[in-house]
Design a protein around this motif. Structure first.
Motif, PDB file in Angstrom:
ATOM      1  N   GLU A 175       7.393  -2.672  -2.072  1.00 26.32           N
ATOM      2  CA  GLU A 175       6.515  -1.601  -1.631  1.00 26.32           C
ATOM      3  C   GLU A 175       6.160  -1.866  -0.178  1.00 26.32           C
ATOM      4  O   GLU A 175       5.909  -3.012   0.211  1.00 26.32           O
ATOM      5  CB  GLU A 175       5.234  -1.547  -2.468  1.00 26.32           C
ATOM      6  N   ALA A 199       0.850   7.990   2.482  1.00 24.31           N
ATOM      7  CA  ALA A 199      -0.141   7.021   2.021  1.00 24.31           C
ATOM      8  C   ALA A 199      -1.494   7.686   2.272  1.00 24.31           C
ATOM      9  O   ALA A 199      -1.826   7.981   3.421  1.00 24.31           O
ATOM     10  CB  ALA A 199      -0.023   5.715   2.795  1.00 24.31           C
ATOM     11  N   ARG A 246       4.199  -0.114   3.538  1.00 23.42           N
ATOM     12  CA  ARG A 246       3.351   0.892   4.197  1.00 23.42           C
ATOM     13  C   ARG A 246       3.727   0.879   5.665  1.00 23.42           C
ATOM     14  O   ARG A 246       3.880  -0.193   6.264  1.00 23.42           O
ATOM     15  CB  ARG A 246       1.878   0.551   4.010  1.00 23.42           C
ATOM     16  N   VAL A 266       8.750   3.012  -1.557  1.00 24.87           N
ATOM     17  CA  VAL A 266       9.319   2.076  -2.516  1.00 24.87           C
ATOM     18  C   VAL A 266      10.751   1.857  -2.059  1.00 24.87           C
ATOM     19  O   VAL A 266      11.500   2.821  -1.866  1.00 24.87           O
ATOM     20  CB  VAL A 266       9.274   2.617  -3.963  1.00 24.87           C
ATOM     21  N   ALA A 318       0.077   7.525   7.569  1.00 23.17           N
ATOM     22  CA  ALA A 318       0.881   6.384   7.153  1.00 23.17           C
ATOM     23  C   ALA A 318       1.769   6.823   5.996  1.00 23.17           C
ATOM     24  O   ALA A 318       1.448   7.769   5.268  1.00 23.17           O
ATOM     25  CB  ALA A 318      -0.001   5.220   6.722  1.00 23.17           C
ATOM     26  N   ALA A 319       2.877   6.135   5.850  1.00 21.77           N
ATOM     27  CA  ALA A 319       3.805   6.415   4.752  1.00 21.77           C
ATOM     28  C   ALA A 319       3.794   5.252   3.768  1.00 21.77           C
ATOM     29  O   ALA A 319       3.664   4.091   4.166  1.00 21.77           O
ATOM     30  CB  ALA A 319       5.215   6.619   5.286  1.00 21.77           C
ATOM     31  N   PHE A 320       3.926   5.581   2.494  1.00 19.51           N
ATOM     32  CA  PHE A 320       4.105   4.596   1.428  1.00 19.51           C
ATOM     33  C   PHE A 320       5.544   4.721   0.968  1.00 19.51           C
ATOM     34  O   PHE A 320       6.013   5.831   0.698  1.00 19.51           O
ATOM     35  CB  PHE A 320       3.156   4.871   0.263  1.00 19.51           C
ATOM     36  N   THR A 335      11.283   6.410  -3.206  1.00 21.26           N
ATOM     37  CA  THR A 335       9.982   7.028  -2.962  1.00 21.26           C
ATOM     38  C   THR A 335       9.580   6.837  -1.505  1.00 21.26           C
ATOM     39  O   THR A 335       9.557   5.710  -1.012  1.00 21.26           O
ATOM     40  CB  THR A 335       8.888   6.403  -3.859  1.00 21.26           C
ATOM     41  N   ASP A 390       2.790   2.512   9.484  1.00 22.09           N
ATOM     42  CA  ASP A 390       1.911   3.248  10.389  1.00 22.09           C
ATOM     43  C   ASP A 390       2.797   4.203  11.179  1.00 22.09           C
ATOM     44  O   ASP A 390       3.671   3.763  11.936  1.00 22.09           O
ATOM     45  CB  ASP A 390       1.196   2.262  11.313  1.00 22.09           C
ATOM     46  N   ARG A 408       6.437   8.718   0.591  1.00 18.30           N
ATOM     47  CA  ARG A 408       5.385   9.744   0.520  1.00 18.30           C
ATOM     48  C   ARG A 408       4.231   9.370   1.432  1.00 18.30           C
ATOM     49  O   ARG A 408       4.185   8.266   1.962  1.00 18.30           O
ATOM     50  CB  ARG A 408       4.897   9.927  -0.912  1.00 18.30           C
ATOM     51  N   SER A 451       2.481  -3.278   5.817  1.00 19.71           N
ATOM     52  CA  SER A 451       2.451  -4.121   4.616  1.00 19.71           C
ATOM     53  C   SER A 451       3.820  -4.073   3.954  1.00 19.71           C
ATOM     54  O   SER A 451       4.537  -3.076   4.033  1.00 19.71           O
ATOM     55  CB  SER A 451       1.344  -3.688   3.647  1.00 19.71           C
ATOM     56  N   TRP A 452       4.151  -5.185   3.308  1.00 20.84           N
ATOM     57  CA  TRP A 452       5.438  -5.341   2.637  1.00 20.84           C
ATOM     58  C   TRP A 452       5.241  -6.331   1.503  1.00 20.84           C
ATOM     59  O   TRP A 452       4.735  -7.425   1.732  1.00 20.84           O
ATOM     60  CB  TRP A 452       6.477  -5.866   3.627  1.00 20.84           C
TER      61      TRP A 452
END
Length: 98
Positions: free
Chosen positions: A71, A37, A73, A60, A56-58, A33, A75, A35, A83-84
């Motif tokens: 998971e 954010a 995120r 998985v 931002a991207a999210f 995944t 920038d 996609r 984030s991780w």
């Protein structure tokens, strides 16, 4: 570009590169995944095409060697992981290679 437009192929590639650069210790990562954010709703309401909303991207990420799911995120303006976290006890959605 509208704040809710899906990620472009170039943004997807940048997001994956950012995660790989941040986590070189995880050599067997797969990304089922990647996609957008969603941006803050207040930012979307104030949307002005002349001032793009930060994107931002999210992601998985699945480490096949360890059987671990994460998971992240990213920038997309800075190409940095913001984030991780490991998600215990889950497996991501099925991937094409399976």
């Amino acid at each position: 570009m509208h704040p809710y437009d899906p990620l472009t192929s170039e943004e997807i590639e940048r997001a994956v590169r950012a995660v790989r650069a941040e986590r070189p210790d995880l050599a067997s990562l797969r990304f089922p995944t990647v996609r957008l954010a969603p941006p803050d709703k207040a930012e979307v309401r104030r949307h002005d095409p002349s001032r793009p909303v930060p994107r931002a991207a999210f992601l998985v990420a699945y480490d096949r060697d360890a059987g671990a799911t994460f998971e992240a995120r990213v920038d997309l303006a800075e190409n940095t992981v913001t984030s991780w976290r490991q998600v215990e006890g889950v497996q991501p959605s099925i991937m094409i290679e399976e």
